[in-house]
Design an enzyme around this catalytic site. Structure first.
Site, PDB file in Angstrom:
ATOM      1  N   ASN A 151       0.941  -1.246  -0.155  1.00 43.85           N
ATOM      2  CA  ASN A 151      -0.119  -0.129   0.059  1.00 43.85           C
ATOM      3  C   ASN A 151       0.779   1.253   0.093  1.00 43.85           C
ATOM      4  O   ASN A 151       0.583   2.309  -0.597  1.00 43.85           O
ATOM      5  CB  ASN A 151      -0.793   0.129   1.189  1.00 43.85           C
ATOM      6  CG  ASN A 151      -0.283  -0.027   2.295  1.00 43.85           C
ATOM      7  OD1 ASN A 151       0.923  -0.534   2.723  1.00 43.85           O
ATOM      8  ND2 ASN A 151      -1.121   0.208   3.440  1.00 43.85           N
ATOM      9  N   GLU A 248       4.282  -5.172  11.928  1.00 42.45           N
ATOM     10  CA  GLU A 248       3.565  -4.170  11.544  1.00 42.45           C
ATOM     11  C   GLU A 248       2.335  -4.654  10.904  1.00 42.45           C
ATOM     12  O   GLU A 248       2.421  -4.979   9.450  1.00 42.45           O
ATOM     13  CB  GLU A 248       4.231  -2.958  10.666  1.00 42.45           C
ATOM     14  CG  GLU A 248       5.206  -2.246  11.650  1.00 42.45           C
ATOM     15  CD  GLU A 248       4.482  -1.601  12.721  1.00 42.45           C
ATOM     16  OE1 GLU A 248       3.446  -1.107  12.718  1.00 42.45           O
ATOM     17  OE2 GLU A 248       5.448  -0.954  13.538  1.00 42.45           O
ATOM     18  N   CYS A 282      -3.540   0.413   6.979  1.00 42.93           N
ATOM     19  CA  CYS A 282      -3.642  -0.619   8.118  1.00 42.93           C
ATOM     20  C   CYS A 282      -4.291   0.016   9.269  1.00 42.93           C
ATOM     21  O   CYS A 282      -5.031  -0.379   9.948  1.00 42.93           O
ATOM     22  CB  CYS A 282      -2.333  -0.871   8.411  1.00 42.93           C
ATOM     23  SG  CYS A 282      -1.078   0.478   8.751  1.00 42.93           S
ATOM     24  N   GLU A 461       7.753   1.123  14.877  1.00 42.13           N
ATOM     25  CA  GLU A 461       8.552   1.973  13.677  1.00 42.13           C
ATOM     26  C   GLU A 461       8.078   3.510  13.799  1.00 42.13           C
ATOM     27  O   GLU A 461       7.415   3.833  14.741  1.00 42.13           O
ATOM     28  CB  GLU A 461       7.782   1.454  12.341  1.00 42.13           C
ATOM     29  CG  GLU A 461       8.310   0.431  12.189  1.00 42.13           C
ATOM     30  CD  GLU A 461       7.715  -0.264  10.616  1.00 42.13           C
ATOM     31  OE1 GLU A 461       6.961   0.609   9.909  1.00 42.13           O
ATOM     32  OE2 GLU A 461       8.580  -1.225  10.138  1.00 42.13           O
TER      33      GLU A 461
HETATM   34  P1  NDP Z   1       0.809  -9.738   3.002  1.00 38.19           P
HETATM   35  O1  NDP Z   1       0.722 -10.260   4.317  1.00 38.19           O
HETATM   36  O2  NDP Z   1      -0.106 -10.491   2.082  1.00 38.19           O
HETATM   37  O3  NDP Z   1       2.154  -9.457   2.377  1.00 38.19           O
HETATM   38  C1  NDP Z   1       3.093  -8.771   3.104  1.00 38.19           C
HETATM   39  C2  NDP Z   1       4.649  -8.949   2.789  1.00 38.19           C
HETATM   40  O4  NDP Z   1       4.994 -10.349   3.233  1.00 38.19           O
HETATM   41  C3  NDP Z   1       4.650  -9.196   1.125  1.00 38.19           C
HETATM   42  O5  NDP Z   1       5.912  -8.660   0.845  1.00 38.19           O
HETATM   43  C4  NDP Z   1       4.377 -10.715   0.919  1.00 38.19           C
HETATM   44  O6  NDP Z   1       4.912 -10.953  -0.174  1.00 38.19           O
HETATM   45  C5  NDP Z   1       5.000 -11.383   2.177  1.00 38.19           C
HETATM   46  N1  NDP Z   1       4.656 -12.385   2.318  1.00 38.19           N
HETATM   47  C6  NDP Z   1       3.522 -13.388   2.093  1.00 38.19           C
HETATM   48  N2  NDP Z   1       3.845 -14.671   2.496  1.00 38.19           N
HETATM   49  C7  NDP Z   1       4.837 -14.636   3.246  1.00 38.19           C
HETATM   50  C8  NDP Z   1       5.735 -15.830   3.928  1.00 38.19           C
HETATM   51  N3  NDP Z   1       5.076 -16.864   4.101  1.00 38.19           N
HETATM   52  N4  NDP Z   1       6.661 -15.281   4.681  1.00 38.19           N
HETATM   53  C9  NDP Z   1       7.313 -14.227   4.526  1.00 38.19           C
HETATM   54  N5  NDP Z   1       6.674 -13.340   3.629  1.00 38.19           N
HETATM   55  C10 NDP Z   1       5.682 -13.390   3.114  1.00 38.19           C
HETATM   56  O7  NDP Z   1       0.220  -8.288   2.971  1.00 38.19           O
HETATM   57  P2  NDP Z   1      -0.450  -7.269   1.908  1.00 38.19           P
HETATM   58  O8  NDP Z   1       0.806  -7.077   1.050  1.00 38.19           O
HETATM   59  O9  NDP Z   1      -1.658  -8.035   1.432  1.00 38.19           O
HETATM   60  O10 NDP Z   1      -0.624  -5.870   2.626  1.00 38.19           O
HETATM   61  C11 NDP Z   1      -1.935  -5.798   3.372  1.00 38.19           C
HETATM   62  C12 NDP Z   1      -1.685  -6.134   4.807  1.00 38.19           C
HETATM   63  O11 NDP Z   1      -0.642  -5.267   5.276  1.00 38.19           O
HETATM   64  C13 NDP Z   1      -2.937  -5.540   5.640  1.00 38.19           C
HETATM   65  O12 NDP Z   1      -3.265  -6.613   6.433  1.00 38.19           O
HETATM   66  C14 NDP Z   1      -2.549  -3.992   6.476  1.00 38.19           C
HETATM   67  O13 NDP Z   1      -3.321  -3.901   7.429  1.00 38.19           O
HETATM   68  C15 NDP Z   1      -0.983  -4.632   6.609  1.00 38.19           C
HETATM   69  N6  NDP Z   1      -0.288  -3.378   6.911  1.00 38.19           N
HETATM   70  C16 NDP Z   1       0.083  -2.979   8.064  1.00 38.19           C
HETATM   71  C17 NDP Z   1       0.645  -1.806   8.351  1.00 38.19           C
HETATM   72  C18 NDP Z   1       1.170  -1.554   9.575  1.00 38.19           C
HETATM   73  O14 NDP Z   1       1.900  -0.502   9.721  1.00 38.19           O
HETATM   74  N7  NDP Z   1       0.764  -2.242  10.679  1.00 38.19           N
HETATM   75  C19 NDP Z   1       0.862  -0.762   6.998  1.00 38.19           C
HETATM   76  C20 NDP Z   1       0.268  -1.283   6.010  1.00 38.19           C
HETATM   77  C21 NDP Z   1      -0.177  -2.443   5.635  1.00 38.19           C
HETATM   78  P3  NDP Z   1       3.987 -11.056  -1.940  1.00 38.19           P
HETATM   79  O15 NDP Z   1       2.992  -9.788  -1.628  1.00 38.19           O
HETATM   80  O16 NDP Z   1       5.069 -10.704  -2.585  1.00 38.19           O
HETATM   81  O17 NDP Z   1       3.689 -12.117  -2.028  1.00 38.19           O
END
Ligand code: NDP
Length: 487
Positions: A151, A248, A282, A461
């Site tokens: 995002n 996060e 998020c 963070e």
């Molecule tokens: P995901 O959990 O799908 O992915 C996050 C990252 O983790 C991506 O780079 C993804 O790779 C990677 N990933 C996926 N599977 C694994 C694994 N098994 N082991 C290690 N890494 C893995 O989240 P989204 O990208 O869909 O983002 C949305 C989510 O992020 C929402 O839940 C949102 O609330 C949260 N978020 C939290 C924030 C915070 O600061 N608390 C800020 C912004 C978002 P790939 O996508 O390439 O498959």
């Protein structure tokens, strides 16, 4: 025309993989494939590890002041190249130019600037023990891995690398497969700013690459921004070598609006907390609790502004203030939630449909959606949707709304709107969330630590507190007298 192909970034430069495996990246605002990226295969991963180890040796031996000078040069370059970088973010994420050009690059640069300021100020302490004494040193952890969500790709890369690098760690960063370019741009800028090769590396690929980073024994810490389920997998991976973790994760945050709130500010906050970045934030306040006496005026204003003030369209058009969701898959997921909301008895007060703005019909747009008549047990009120869906609930009693706000596995953020200063603090102090706002929402300056309670996260963070999450404390006891031994 062949697609532009991007490589991984290792040892200060792009590195080709040996398998030739690539993935394609789509502009969600149009649905068109815009470039391709090489996957970090085994050869790239091993090179990234070695490079980060060497980078760590050089970088951690430099003084905080030397590191700060390089980080500050990168800050200036980020700001100079704002428009070019904002465009990268618009095309990768589907968010509107109006936002990216103001927020994404700036907030990333702010974080680097903040930690550049702290780098020369890192210090330990010493305590006299009556002759003998001890002192402490704040030492870096080593090689840190960062795993980003899609995002705010460039901002997340900056928020993770800024404290890590300021403290003398090196980093291997994996952006989301959906938004891989921002982190590569950051890598180029850091190198141009004079960062030694190997200090900041970028590896590309899907969850499998993230899983490798979590398990790899040669990595000392992993910090992820993503969903709760992914966070659990990363933490389980990190447990195999007892790495430090920062998580996060997601949220379903309450925004509580009392009957004495300044109504127009409360409505603006609710709109921002649900529709900014088309709802893909998020900390969004997606459970909007409104006092029964204020509810009729509140909902009238929310619906009027949602119907009339939102402009979905070409994400590069400066007039557009509402973008496309990250992918067709995510759009379908959001639409499923909307259907579930209707099925479970919520009233669809506006939106609820896909949009096909003229000229960008292939984009993944969902209309800003407001549900009224919601109850706490509905799926749309319990689960994170990560799209433009506002659930409005009503309340009468303060204690009751606090209990309902806390009735969730999440604890990322919360907001309270009231003119009563005592009530504002009394309520916020009882809310189980790490990031709270009074008469504000979603403001996140780099000075302020952010992170979740409960299943929304571990660690922080931003803010000075985050230094503790990227350093380890070494205690050194110094004996000044003779040693007494019973044998
Ligand atoms: P995901 O959990 O799908 O992915 C996050 C990252 O983790 C991506 O780079 C993804 O790779 C990677 N990933 C996926 N599977 C694994 C694994 N098994 N082991 C290690 N890494 C893995 O989240 P989204 O990208 O869909 O983002 C949305 C989510 O992020 C929402 O839940 C949102 O609330 C949260 N978020 C939290 C924030 C915070 O600061 N608390 C800020 C912004 C978002 P790939 O996508 O390439 O498959």
């Amino acid at each position: 025309m062949p697609l532009t192909r991007y490589q991984n970034f290792v040892a200060g430069q792009p590195m080709a993989n040996s398998t030739g495996e690539t993935f394609e990246v789509v502009n969600p605002g149009t649905g068109e494939v815009i470039y391709e990226v090489e996957v970090a295969d085994e050869s790239v991963r091993q090179a990234a590890l070695e490079s980060a180890r060497e980078g760590f040796a050089t970088w951690s031996a430099m003084t905080g002041m030397e590191r700060a000078r390089i980080l500050n040069r990168a800050v200036a370059m980020l700001r100079e190249r704002n428009d070019e970088l904002a465009k990268v973010e618009v095309l990768d994420t589907g968010k509107p130019w109006q936002e990216a050009s103001e927020v994404d690059v700036n907030t990333g640069a702010d974080s680097l600037e903040f930690y550049a300021g702290l780098a020369p100020a890192l210090e330990g302490n010493q305590q006299d023990l009556g002759g003998d004494f001890y002192y402490t040193r704040r030492e870096p952890l080593g090689v840190c891995a960062g795993i980003g969500a899609w995002n705010y790709p460039l901002q997340i890369a900056c928020w993770k690398s800024a404290p890590a690098l300021a403290c003398g760690n090196s980093m291997i960063f994996k952006p989301s497969e959906e938004t891989p370019l921002g982190a590569l741009k950051l890598a180029e800028i850091l190198m141009e700013a004079g960062m030694p090769a190997g200090v900041f590396n970028v590896v590309q690929g899907a969850g499998e690459v993230g899983s490798w980073l979590s398990h790899e024994p040669g990595i000392d810490k992993v910090s992820i921004t993503g969903e709760v389920g992914t966070g659990k997998k990363v933490m389980a991976g990190a447990a195999t070598t007892l790495k430090e973790v920062t998580m996060e994760l997601g949220g379903k945050s309450p925004l509580i609006i009392f009957d004495d709130a300044e109504i127009d500010n409360a409505v603006s906050a609710a709109m921002l907390a649900n529709f900014y970045t088309q709802g893909e934030i998020c900390t969004n306040g997606t459970r909007v609790f409104v006092h029964e006496d204020l509810y009729p005026t509140f909902i009238e204003k929310v619906l009027e502004r949602t119907r009339n003030n939102i402009i979905a369209g070409d994400t590069l058009n400066p007039e557009t203030n509402f973008g496309a969701l990250i992918s067709a898959k995510h759009r379908d997921l959001v639409m499923d939630y909307i259907r579930k909301g209707v099925e479970e008895g919520a009233t669809l007060a506006c939106g609820g449909e896909e949009l096909s703005p003229q000229g960008v019909e292939g984009g993944y747009f969902v209309a800003p959606t407001v549900f009224t008549g919601c109850t706490d047990d509905m799926t749309i009120v319990k689960e994170e949707i990560f799209g433009p869906v506002m659930s409005v609930l009503t309340f009468r009693d303060e204690d009751d709304v606090i209990r309902r706000a806390n009735n969730t596995q999440y604890g990322l953020a919360a907001g309270v709107f009231t003119r009563d200063i005592k009530r504002a603090h009394r309520v916020i102090h009882q809310i189980q969330a790490g990031i709270c706002w009074i008469n504000a929402y979603n403001e996140s300056p780099s000075e302020m630590p952010v992170g979740g309670y409960k299943q929304s996260g571990i660690g922080r963070e931003n803010g000075a507190a985050t230094i503790n999450h990227y350093t380890q404390l070494k205690s050194v006891y110094v004996g000044m007298g003779d040693i007494e031994a019973p044998f």
